[in-house]
Write a protein that holds these residues in place. Sequence first.
Motif, short mmCIF file in Angstrom:
data_model
loop_
_atom_site.label_atom_id
_atom_site.label_comp_id
_atom_site.label_asym_id
_atom_site.label_seq_id
_atom_site.Cartn_x
_atom_site.Cartn_y
_atom_site.Cartn_z
N PHE A 10 0.86 -1.20 0.01
CA PHE A 10 0.11 -0.02 0.01
C PHE A 10 0.86 1.27 -0.05
CE2 PHE A 10 0.78 -0.86 4.43
CZ PHE A 10 1.09 0.44 5.03
N VAL A 11 0.31 2.20 -0.41
CA VAL A 11 1.07 3.69 -0.22
C VAL A 11 0.02 4.49 0.41
CG1 VAL A 11 1.46 5.72 -1.80
CG2 VAL A 11 2.05 3.41 -2.68
N ASP A 12 0.53 5.02 1.53
CA ASP A 12 -0.24 5.88 2.46
C ASP A 12 0.08 7.32 2.06
OD1 ASP A 12 -1.57 7.07 4.46
OD2 ASP A 12 -0.09 6.59 6.00
N PRO A 13 -0.82 8.21 1.57
CA PRO A 13 -0.26 9.51 1.28
C PRO A 13 -0.14 10.26 2.46
CG PRO A 13 -2.83 8.89 0.83
CD PRO A 13 -2.06 7.77 1.31
N PHE A 14 -0.69 9.61 3.62
CA PHE A 14 -0.54 10.80 4.96
C PHE A 14 0.79 10.29 5.81
CE2 PHE A 14 -5.15 10.10 3.87
CZ PHE A 14 -5.39 11.43 3.44
N PHE A 15 1.41 9.35 5.40
CA PHE A 15 2.55 8.79 6.16
C PHE A 15 2.14 8.70 7.65
CE2 PHE A 15 4.60 11.44 2.61
CZ PHE A 15 4.83 10.19 1.69
N VAL A 16 1.13 8.01 7.95
CA VAL A 16 0.75 7.72 9.54
C VAL A 16 1.83 7.16 10.27
CG1 VAL A 16 -1.78 8.25 8.73
CG2 VAL A 16 -0.64 5.97 9.02
N ASN A 17 2.52 6.37 9.82
CA ASN A 17 3.49 5.78 10.48
C ASN A 17 4.71 6.45 10.75
OD1 ASN A 17 2.09 3.31 10.67
ND2 ASN A 17 2.62 2.56 8.83
N ASN A 18 4.94 7.43 10.23
CA ASN A 18 6.12 8.55 10.56
C ASN A 18 5.71 9.17 11.78
OD1 ASN A 18 7.72 11.03 10.54
ND2 ASN A 18 8.27 10.39 8.39
N LYS A 19 6.73 9.44 12.76
CA LYS A 19 6.29 10.18 14.02
C LYS A 19 5.86 11.46 13.87
CE LYS A 19 8.78 6.52 16.69
NZ LYS A 19 9.82 6.21 17.58
N ALA A 20 6.46 12.02 12.80
CA ALA A 20 6.44 13.34 12.63
C ALA A 20 5.02 13.85 12.17
CB ALA A 20 7.70 13.98 11.72
N THR A 21 4.33 12.89 11.62
CA THR A 21 2.51 13.23 11.03
C THR A 21 2.08 13.60 12.23
OG1 THR A 21 3.21 11.86 9.14
CG2 THR A 21 1.01 12.27 10.02
N GLN A 22 1.43 14.67 12.19
CA GLN A 22 0.34 15.18 13.05
C GLN A 22 -0.95 14.92 12.89
OE1 GLN A 22 1.40 19.07 14.64
NE2 GLN A 22 3.52 18.89 13.52
N PRO A 23 -1.67 13.73 13.09
CA PRO A 23 -2.93 13.61 13.22
C PRO A 23 -3.78 14.77 13.76
CG PRO A 23 -2.09 11.62 13.64
CD PRO A 23 -0.99 12.60 13.82
N LYS A 24 -4.77 15.43 13.27
CA LYS A 24 -5.57 16.51 13.92
C LYS A 24 -6.92 16.02 14.16
CE LYS A 24 -3.43 19.64 14.44
NZ LYS A 24 -2.01 19.86 15.24
N SER A 25 -7.73 16.65 14.95
CA SER A 25 -8.89 16.17 15.68
C SER A 25 -9.96 16.14 14.63
CB SER A 25 -9.42 17.06 16.50
OG SER A 25 -9.73 18.33 15.94
N SER A 26 -10.79 14.82 14.44
CA SER A 26 -11.64 14.59 13.25
C SER A 26 -12.83 15.72 13.23
CB SER A 26 -12.03 13.16 13.57
OG SER A 26 -10.93 12.40 13.39
N ASP A 27 -13.36 15.91 12.51
CA ASP A 27 -14.81 16.71 12.42
C ASP A 27 -15.86 15.88 11.56
OD1 ASP A 27 -14.46 19.64 13.35
OD2 ASP A 27 -12.54 19.14 12.33
N VAL A 28 -17.07 16.14 12.01
CA VAL A 28 -18.28 15.24 11.26
C VAL A 28 -19.06 16.64 10.71
CG1 VAL A 28 -20.37 13.86 11.16
CG2 VAL A 28 -18.21 13.32 12.55
N ILE A 29 -19.30 16.55 9.39
CA ILE A 29 -20.53 17.32 8.82
C ILE A 29 -21.44 16.73 8.42
CG2 ILE A 29 -18.65 19.27 8.42
CD1 ILE A 29 -18.62 18.49 5.59
N PHE A 30 -22.50 17.32 8.26
CA PHE A 30 -23.85 16.65 7.56
C PHE A 30 -24.47 17.37 6.36
CE2 PHE A 30 -23.60 14.93 11.85
CZ PHE A 30 -24.02 13.71 11.57
N GLU A 31 -24.53 16.53 5.47
CA GLU A 31 -25.47 17.13 4.27
C GLU A 31 -26.94 16.88 4.97
OE1 GLU A 31 -27.01 18.43 1.20
OE2 GLU A 31 -27.68 16.52 1.59
#
Length: 483
Positions: A214-235
């Motif tokens: 697989f190719v992860d475009p977010f590089f989540v396994n890199n310790k320097a990647t910063q996941p931010k808080s999730s949001d939910v929006i509604f249609e």
Amino acid sequence: MSSFYELVPDASNLIESQRSVGYTFETAVADIIDNSVSAAATRIDINFDSQKKYVSILDDGKGMSESELLKAMKYGSKSIFDIRDQEDLGRFGLGLKMASFSQCRKLTVVSIKESEFAGAIWDLDVIKEKNAWIVQVLDDEEIKSTINFSELALLNSGTIVIWEKFDKLEQSANFCSNFEEVLEKTENHLSLVFHRFLQEDQLRIFFNQRSIDFVDPFFVNNKATQPKSSDVIFETTRNARVDVKPYIVPYQKRLTQKERHILKKYEHNKLGPGLYIYRNRRLIAWGKWFRLVRTNELANLAKIQIDIPNTIDDLWEIDVKKSQLNIPTSLRTQLRNIIMKSIGESERVYRYRGTKRNKDDLQYVFDRVEKDNKVAYYLNMDNPLIKQLQDNLSDVDIAIFTTLLKQIEEHLPLDSIQYDLASNKEIKKNEDTDDEVYEEIMLLLKNQTTEKSKKVLLNSLKYSEVYSKKTALLVRIERELNG
């Protein structure tokens, strides 16, 4: 009194006209795999042979009976108004046929379900000859003689799709080379668009018995990647939930060797900042902002994962290829607010490095950077020599190499240089001869694997501080490359 008259489309003309709908080889294969995923497949085998000129796509999904198979072979086999299963990756009921015929003239589908085999063939040459919507239903002996049937026969359930008669690829003088090239692009494409399925071990894809990664475009396994808080929006008109997850990805100096290789390998896929839109966890559009914000507002490190359900495809205007879309007006404001927040965090990360003050378009060996009213000089990590070393070193060697570069940056003899300049002493410059520079450039070009990449690199050297004044030499090398 008016009357109704049924106008049946001309079979051959309609199918031939739809062959140029815009699929590439890789997006066409991805469309076939969508069907496999919708059929709950956990393994997909893509086998191909440039000599025998076929591609087969085998899955271990739930399979189809003969009636189900014939329905799947029918154009428009499923209405866009039908309520779809939550995990269904289909769209118009056209993908199997349109994707296949965009690349080949003969489509064979054989399936097994509850120990019963069923098979059928669409052949555009037969349709052209008969000018009718004719599908060939296979008998048992014909099914057993289809390509790679023995692999399907090992399964309790599953389906194999076979492409033959690659008339578009066969127009080229070198079919084998083109065939292998599009299959390489296909592997790269599938590694990206199905990366979440592969990453979570829900699906395995094999190319001629070789598992793809697989190719992860977010590089989540890199310790320097910063996941931010999730949001939910509604249609609100459909009460449909859209999940939004921003990431601040590392800048290049903090990527591993593998991650740098991925960026280089997928350069044409544009894995840059922007929205990454997933439909039922399958990536369908990425690397741009869809005019939600102006370009000059963007930072280099923000990537935003957006998950949409298949119940609002019409609002997103998702096309038959599932590769183009438009963001609904009802969601644009909410999305823009989330994006601007994420971009602000990305800019803070990026600006922490300082502000470059090199004013012209040259690529300097050193970057002059201002930060907190102080000036520092850093080696330009876009230097072709540095980039090639990073691409070819192991992670351990890169760590050593990075330490060396850091020592050079931190221990420049600035005080001594300042004293010598103030004393009006002439600083000696060691200039290489044209022959030496020629050898340097040819060494750089030698490490490039394609003619195109050599020309791109050579063009970049025209804007390099080191080589920009060697105009005649660069012209000479360019002529040599062009033969």
